[in-house]
Scaffold this motif. Structure first.
Motif, short mmCIF file in Angstrom:
data_model
loop_
_atom_site.label_atom_id
_atom_site.label_comp_id
_atom_site.label_asym_id
_atom_site.label_seq_id
_atom_site.Cartn_x
_atom_site.Cartn_y
_atom_site.Cartn_z
N SER A 21 -6.61 13.16 5.39
CA SER A 21 -5.60 12.71 4.19
C SER A 21 -5.58 11.31 4.40
O SER A 21 -5.56 10.49 3.52
CB SER A 21 -4.14 13.28 3.92
OG SER A 21 -4.63 14.73 3.63
N ILE A 22 -5.26 10.87 5.57
CA ILE A 22 -5.27 9.41 5.85
C ILE A 22 -6.67 8.79 5.62
O ILE A 22 -6.65 7.65 5.04
CB ILE A 22 -4.99 8.99 7.53
CG1 ILE A 22 -3.54 9.67 7.76
CG2 ILE A 22 -5.14 7.68 7.91
CD1 ILE A 22 -3.21 9.55 9.21
N THR A 23 -7.74 9.34 5.86
CA THR A 23 -9.02 8.67 5.55
C THR A 23 -9.09 8.69 4.05
O THR A 23 -9.69 7.60 3.53
CB THR A 23 -10.03 9.61 6.30
OG1 THR A 23 -9.72 9.52 7.56
CG2 THR A 23 -11.70 9.15 6.08
N THR A 31 -5.82 7.32 -6.14
CA THR A 31 -4.41 7.32 -7.35
C THR A 31 -3.42 8.17 -6.93
O THR A 31 -3.71 9.23 -6.02
CB THR A 31 -4.54 7.26 -8.71
OG1 THR A 31 -5.08 8.87 -8.90
CG2 THR A 31 -5.39 6.19 -9.52
N THR A 32 -2.26 8.24 -7.20
CA THR A 32 -1.05 9.17 -6.81
C THR A 32 -1.58 10.45 -7.39
O THR A 32 -1.52 11.54 -6.62
CB THR A 32 0.22 8.63 -7.34
OG1 THR A 32 0.60 7.54 -7.09
CG2 THR A 32 1.23 9.58 -6.96
N LEU A 33 -2.00 10.71 -8.32
CA LEU A 33 -2.58 12.04 -9.01
C LEU A 33 -3.86 12.53 -8.03
O LEU A 33 -3.74 13.69 -7.64
CB LEU A 33 -2.80 12.05 -10.48
CG LEU A 33 -3.51 12.99 -11.19
CD1 LEU A 33 -2.41 14.19 -11.04
CD2 LEU A 33 -3.93 12.77 -12.38
N LYS A 34 -4.78 11.71 -7.66
CA LYS A 34 -5.78 11.92 -6.95
C LYS A 34 -5.23 12.58 -5.68
O LYS A 34 -5.88 13.52 -5.10
CB LYS A 34 -6.80 10.98 -6.99
CG LYS A 34 -7.61 10.89 -8.06
CD LYS A 34 -8.60 9.72 -7.76
CE LYS A 34 -9.76 9.44 -9.01
NZ LYS A 34 -10.61 8.57 -8.84
N GLY A 35 -4.39 11.75 -5.01
CA GLY A 35 -3.94 12.07 -3.43
C GLY A 35 -3.16 13.47 -3.66
O GLY A 35 -3.41 14.28 -2.71
N ALA A 36 -2.40 13.62 -4.84
CA ALA A 36 -1.66 14.92 -4.91
C ALA A 36 -2.53 16.19 -5.37
O ALA A 36 -2.35 17.08 -4.57
CB ALA A 36 -0.75 14.89 -6.16
N ILE A 152 -2.02 10.69 3.12
CA ILE A 152 -2.48 9.90 1.93
C ILE A 152 -1.63 8.58 1.75
O ILE A 152 -2.09 7.41 1.64
CB ILE A 152 -2.77 10.57 0.58
CG1 ILE A 152 -3.84 11.51 0.79
CG2 ILE A 152 -2.81 9.62 -0.62
CD1 ILE A 152 -3.93 12.36 -0.55
N TYR A 153 -0.37 8.63 1.96
CA TYR A 153 0.62 7.53 1.71
C TYR A 153 0.29 6.57 3.00
O TYR A 153 0.43 5.28 2.87
CB TYR A 153 1.99 8.04 1.81
CG TYR A 153 2.97 6.80 1.79
CD1 TYR A 153 3.32 6.10 0.59
CD2 TYR A 153 3.73 6.65 3.02
CE1 TYR A 153 4.30 5.06 0.97
CE2 TYR A 153 4.50 5.55 2.95
CZ TYR A 153 4.74 4.59 1.74
OH TYR A 153 5.65 3.69 1.93
N LEU A 154 0.10 7.11 4.14
CA LEU A 154 -0.14 6.48 5.25
C LEU A 154 -1.45 5.52 5.21
O LEU A 154 -1.36 4.49 5.55
CB LEU A 154 0.00 6.85 6.61
CG LEU A 154 1.50 7.41 7.05
CD1 LEU A 154 1.15 8.27 8.27
CD2 LEU A 154 2.44 6.43 7.34
N GLY A 155 -2.35 6.27 4.71
CA GLY A 155 -3.76 5.63 4.68
C GLY A 155 -3.66 4.73 3.35
O GLY A 155 -4.32 3.51 3.77
N ARG A 156 -2.93 4.71 2.37
CA ARG A 156 -2.76 3.68 1.53
C ARG A 156 -2.03 2.41 2.06
O ARG A 156 -2.36 1.52 1.79
CB ARG A 156 -2.08 4.32 0.12
CG ARG A 156 -2.88 5.10 -0.50
CD ARG A 156 -2.21 6.06 -1.71
NE ARG A 156 -2.11 4.82 -2.73
CZ ARG A 156 -1.58 5.25 -3.83
NH1 ARG A 156 -0.83 6.16 -4.02
NH2 ARG A 156 -1.42 4.22 -4.99
#
Length: 191
Positions: A21-23, A31-36, A152-156
């Motif tokens: 998820s970081i990657t 986007t937030t939707l894609k991450g979710a 994902i948040y940390l990756g962003r």
């Protein structure tokens, strides 16, 4: 098995999903939707595969009841050892291409959940009933969802947690849980 033990197990199992998820989060088109959506996909695989493993383990439990704790220990130990070896080999997460494509995402979610299936087989020997197995699968899936969102948040934000650290920690937790199963079943008593 207590809720806290299941939660620790879930944290150890979702290390791979967290790292992936970081990657995923590092990519500019996420986007937030894609991450979710990716987090939900990981959570579904991480919840369903151990449940399938638990059913398989429960099916064989009647034949291996005297050895169930040893089987759970061996499975958890081997996966934990595998994670420790991977931690030693871990390098930087560099992206060569766009990871956000349906087949790649399915492959990543499945690949990060294989360990959960094997652990589920071990849990099938130790959990008492279907209710406990469903709760375990929900805790594993739910924890994976939130850890994937965090990854994902940390990756962003590009705040990386070292891959070696998280993978090694997950491996040690799995080995520790395996030892806990042996202690709970008095596997070391010779009386």
């Amino acid at each position: 098995m207590s809720i806290w033990t299941l939660f620790l197990l879930a944290l150890a199992l979702c290390v791979d999903s967290f790292i992936v998820s970081i990657t995923i989060g590092v990519q500019k088109n996420i986007t937030t939707l894609k991450g979710a959506l990716f987090s939900l996909l990981c959570a579904l695989f991480q919840g369903i595969l151990p449940l399938l493993g638990m059913f398989l383990g429960g099916f064989f439990k009647t034949n291996f009841d005297n050895y169930d704790h040893w089987i759970a220990f061996i499975l958890l130990f081997l996966i934990g050892l595998k994670m420790l070896i991977e931690a030693r080999k871990a390098g930087k997460n560099e992206l060569a291409y766009n990871l956000f494509r349906p087949l790649i995402l399915l492959g990543l979610a499945l690949a990060t959940s294989i360990d959960a299936f094997v652990v589920g087989v071990g849990l099938g020997f130790t959990l008492a009933d279907l209710h406990s197995e469903i709760i375990a699968a929900c805790i594993i899936g739910g924890t994976t969802f939130f850890m994937s969102i965090a990854g994902i948040y940390l990756g962003r934000k590009q705040k990386f947690i070292p891959v070696k650290f998280t993978t090694a920690l997950g491996g040690l937790v799995l080995i520790g849980l395996g030892i806990k199963f042996l202690i709970e079943h008095n596997a070391f008593s010779f009386c």
